[in-house]
Design a protein around this motif. Structure first.
Motif, PDB file in Angstrom:
ATOM      1  N   ARG A 399      -1.856  86.664 -37.171  1.00 56.85           N
ATOM      2  CA  ARG A 399      -3.101  87.386 -37.399  1.00 56.85           C
ATOM      3  C   ARG A 399      -3.407  87.362 -38.901  1.00 56.85           C
ATOM      4  O   ARG A 399      -2.564  87.717 -39.714  1.00 56.85           O
ATOM      5  CB  ARG A 399      -2.955  88.809 -36.871  1.00 56.85           C
ATOM      6  N   TYR A 400      -4.553  86.911 -39.272  1.00 61.80           N
ATOM      7  CA  TYR A 400      -5.039  86.737 -40.639  1.00 61.80           C
ATOM      8  C   TYR A 400      -4.468  85.487 -41.318  1.00 61.80           C
ATOM      9  O   TYR A 400      -5.190  84.738 -41.958  1.00 61.80           O
ATOM     10  CB  TYR A 400      -4.737  87.964 -41.524  1.00 61.80           C
ATOM     11  N   SER A 465      -8.200  80.900 -33.601  1.00 66.33           N
ATOM     12  CA  SER A 465      -8.167  82.062 -32.709  1.00 66.33           C
ATOM     13  C   SER A 465      -7.193  81.812 -31.573  1.00 66.33           C
ATOM     14  O   SER A 465      -7.281  80.786 -30.886  1.00 66.33           O
ATOM     15  CB  SER A 465      -9.574  82.309 -32.148  1.00 66.33           C
ATOM     16  N   SER A 474      -6.370  88.052 -32.293  1.00 69.55           N
ATOM     17  CA  SER A 474      -5.694  87.474 -33.451  1.00 69.55           C
ATOM     18  C   SER A 474      -6.491  86.288 -33.973  1.00 69.55           C
ATOM     19  O   SER A 474      -6.597  85.251 -33.304  1.00 69.55           O
ATOM     20  CB  SER A 474      -4.278  87.025 -33.081  1.00 69.55           C
ATOM     21  N   THR A 502     -13.219  86.219 -40.661  1.00 66.49           N
ATOM     22  CA  THR A 502     -11.820  86.551 -40.353  1.00 66.49           C
ATOM     23  C   THR A 502     -11.610  88.056 -40.361  1.00 66.49           C
ATOM     24  O   THR A 502     -10.980  88.629 -39.461  1.00 66.49           O
ATOM     25  CB  THR A 502     -10.875  85.880 -41.369  1.00 66.49           C
ATOM     26  N   ASN A 506     -11.140  90.358 -36.809  1.00 66.08           N
ATOM     27  CA  ASN A 506      -9.877  91.083 -36.644  1.00 66.08           C
ATOM     28  C   ASN A 506     -10.073  92.605 -36.666  1.00 66.08           C
ATOM     29  O   ASN A 506      -9.113  93.355 -36.534  1.00 66.08           O
ATOM     30  CB  ASN A 506      -8.891  90.696 -37.749  1.00 66.08           C
ATOM     31  N   GLU A 571      -6.403  96.593 -43.800  1.00 66.82           N
ATOM     32  CA  GLU A 571      -7.133  96.352 -42.551  1.00 66.82           C
ATOM     33  C   GLU A 571      -7.983  97.564 -42.174  1.00 66.82           C
ATOM     34  O   GLU A 571      -9.101  97.417 -41.659  1.00 66.82           O
ATOM     35  CB  GLU A 571      -6.144  96.008 -41.428  1.00 66.82           C
TER      36      GLU A 571
END
Length: 604
Positions: A399-400, A465, A474, A502, A506, A571
């Motif tokens: 993720r990221y 993705s 994610s 992004t 997310n 986040e």
């Protein structure tokens, strides 16, 4: 109706045994020859000719050579059921089959001594799994008089547990149906065709009830079925058993569905229930049916036909629905050419299935995929190395952040390598792939990947993705060459800042959107192209995007230094900025933050 003769014989036997057990005095067993029958219920055609109107009179002005045959056929079928003489029934049966053969030949324009006619004769006399003449064998059902005059066609009830078959796992099951049915669509399950056909077989206000897989409501291949339901039926009830497996022999999530044939009533509600209890048992299922279990979503979604045409069947109520509508207002969206599924190698590495079919292989060995050791052992030339691309997996794609060091490589060959001579300039790769020539099932074999996709998606800046995500979506940013399998989707567009996307994708707001308007498998996200294209992207100026881009840069820097770095505070800051872009209120943000609130969301 069943395609297997053995299933038909068993059904008749069980029917007779039930009658014997229930009756106090023995009665003559009913004849079921033309009531429980063998055939392919999806097809009512022979060699592409529609046979559903075979018993109808020709249009006015046309010569009718078949009237006598039709009359003879109907008379013998009617008399067959009331005749107790075995010999008389045998003779009538022969007349019935002969009439059907002659009628099909006349309808299809076949000469009775032709090769096609002889094959047809064999099928009619000995039973066929190629087609089924619904309107012939059940002519009485399709020409019943109404009390008020006129006619009504079809069955009162259609019920079934249709076969769950994907085209990828059994393409032969789609033969005939794929070529002739208006309900065929790529990526569909065969049972969707049974549902559409079942609706067509119903009389007006008749009922169809199936038990089948529960993912038809959001799959791309279910689009025609969903539109058929919206156009031609009224939904009466959907009972979604969620993760509880009804069938002990199959790991399949199912639902019971009930539809009434009705194309007029609109803006109605229906009974929806979804079992939400973890590790549910059979008694929980029955409690759900009786409305005595609390861990079930019970509510009545409202249906507007036009609203759900060409859409996934996902319903929400109350404030939750208004939030989703608000997020979609004035939004922008990805275009179809902004994203692609990853590579379909067919196959990258030897799996257990390949090994069982081809014992000379070793599980884990590379075919189109290669480990570092395998790549080095091939002693590739410089020209061959140009075909070898870095192949990334979930081990590197987080993720990221995507780690830049790959463990595997892929032989990246396009459809240009379908030519058997195309690999002659690459002798070491040719030798390697020739070893697996009996394994490679690519449509671009012997040397091409099954689906290589446009190479531009794997080069430079992009978002990757993950298609199936547990807990939360994610989306991973990368700015280097990164080739991935069909486990992923790749987003590459110049229309949006990819770091901004992004952060946005997310965020909790988009997780909320995908949970309620995307595709879910139980509690897991399934982010295919359709959900990706539907994500509402708020119209944001460069100045509004910049704080999110800055935070994404900080997350990427932290992950680069330590893949396991805790970036939750960053986040959360992105979440706040995204809420502002959608102009959400404190109350609306609270609902998003509490994904498991008491307000129910109906995912069909």
């Amino acid at each position: 109706m069943d395609i297997e003769k053995g299933a038909v014989d068993i059904a008749r036997l069980r029917f007779w045994l039930a009658i014997i057990v229930d009756e106090e005095e023995p009665l003559p067993l009913p004849n079921l020859d033309y009531k429980i029958m063998q055939g392919n219920s999806l097809l009512e055609n022979f060699e592409g000719i529609d046979l559903s109107h075979m018993l109808e009179k020709p249009e006015r002005g046309m010569l009718d050579y078949t009237e006598e045959l039709r009359t003879l056929l109907k008379t013998n079928i009617d008399e067959y059921f009331g005749d107790n003489s075995h010999e008389d029934k045998r003779k009538k049966n022969d007349v019935i089959k002969s009439c059907v053969f002659d009628l099909v030949c006349a309808t299809c324009g076949l000469k009775q001594n032709s090769e096609s006619a002889l094959a047809l004769y064999e099928k009619i006399w000995n039973g066929t799994s190629d087609f089924f003449l619904w309107h012939t064998w059940f002519n009485d059902v399709f020409s019943r008089p109404q009390k008020q005059g006129g006619t009504k066609s079809g069955f009162d009830i259609v019920i079934g547990n249709p076969p769950y078959v994907g085209e990828g796992e059994n393409s032969s099951a789609f033969y005939g149906f794929k070529e002739t049915s208006p309900y065929y669509i790529g990526k569909m399950n065969l049972w969707y065709g049974f549902a559409c056909q079942g609706i067509d077989l119903l009389k007006e206000n008749g009922i169809l009830s199936f038990i089948a897989t529960n993912n038809w409501t959001t799959t791309a291949g279910g689009k025609k079925l969903r539109n058929k339901i919206m156009n031609d039926t009224k939904i009466i009830q959907l009972l979604d058993f969620n993760s509880y497996m009804i069938f002990e022999s199959a790991n399949i999530q199912t639902m019971v569905m009930e539809f009434q044939k009705d194309s007029k009533i609109d803006n109605y509600t229906f009974d929806y229930r979804k079992l939400t209890k973890p590790q549910a048992k059979k008694e929980d299922m029955f409690a759900m049916l009786n409305k005595t279990l609390k861990q079930v979503d019970y509510f009545e979604p409202k249906i507007s036909r036009q609203k759900f045409m060409n859409k996934n069947f996902v319903f929400s109520v109350g404030t939750r629905d208004s939030i989703l509508e608000k997020m979609a207002e004035n939004a922008e969206f990805l275009n179809a050419d902004d994203a692609t599924n990853g590579i379909h190698p067919h196959y990258d590495f030897v799996n257990n299935k390949i090994n069982r079919l081809h014992p000379f292989t070793t599980v884990g060995a590379g075919i189109f995929g290669l480990s570092e050791k395998e790549k080095n052992s091939l002693k590739l030339s410089d020209s061959e190395l140009k075909l070898i691309k870095p192949y990334f997996t979930t081990e590197q794609i987080h993720r990221y952040y995507t780690e830049p060091k790959n463990d595997f490589w892929i032989i990246y060959t396009t459809s240009n390598f379908k030519d058997p001579n195309s690999m002659d300039k690459y002798p070491h790769l040719k030798k390697h792939l020739d070893y697996y020539k009996d394994v490679i099932s690519s449509c671009n074999k012997p040397y091409g990947l099954h689906r290589s996709r446009e190479e531009k998606f794997f080069k430079g800046e992009k978002i990757i993705s993950q298609r199936k995500c547990v807990g939360q979506p994610s989306f991973s940013y990368s700015d280097f060459d990164c080739y991935v399998s069909a486990t992923f989707y790749v987003i590459k567009t110049s229309r949006f800042n990819l770091k901004f996307l992004t952060g946005l994708f997310n965020s909790k707001a988009i997780s909320f959107w995908l949970k309620n308007r995307g595709k879910m498998q139980g509690e897991n996200f399934q982010i295919d192209k359709e959900p990706l294209m539907a994500i509402p992207i708020p119209q944001a100026t460069a100045a509004q995007q910049k704080p999110i881009v800055t935070l994404v840069d900080k997350i990427l820097a932290a992950k680069k230094a330590n893949t396991n770095a805790d970036t939750s505070d960053l986040e959360k800051q992105i979440d706040v900025l995204v809420y502002k872009l959608y102009d959400l209120t404190g109350e609306e943000i609270g609902i998003i933050e509490r994904q498991k609130s008491n307000e129910k969301t109906c995912r069909l």
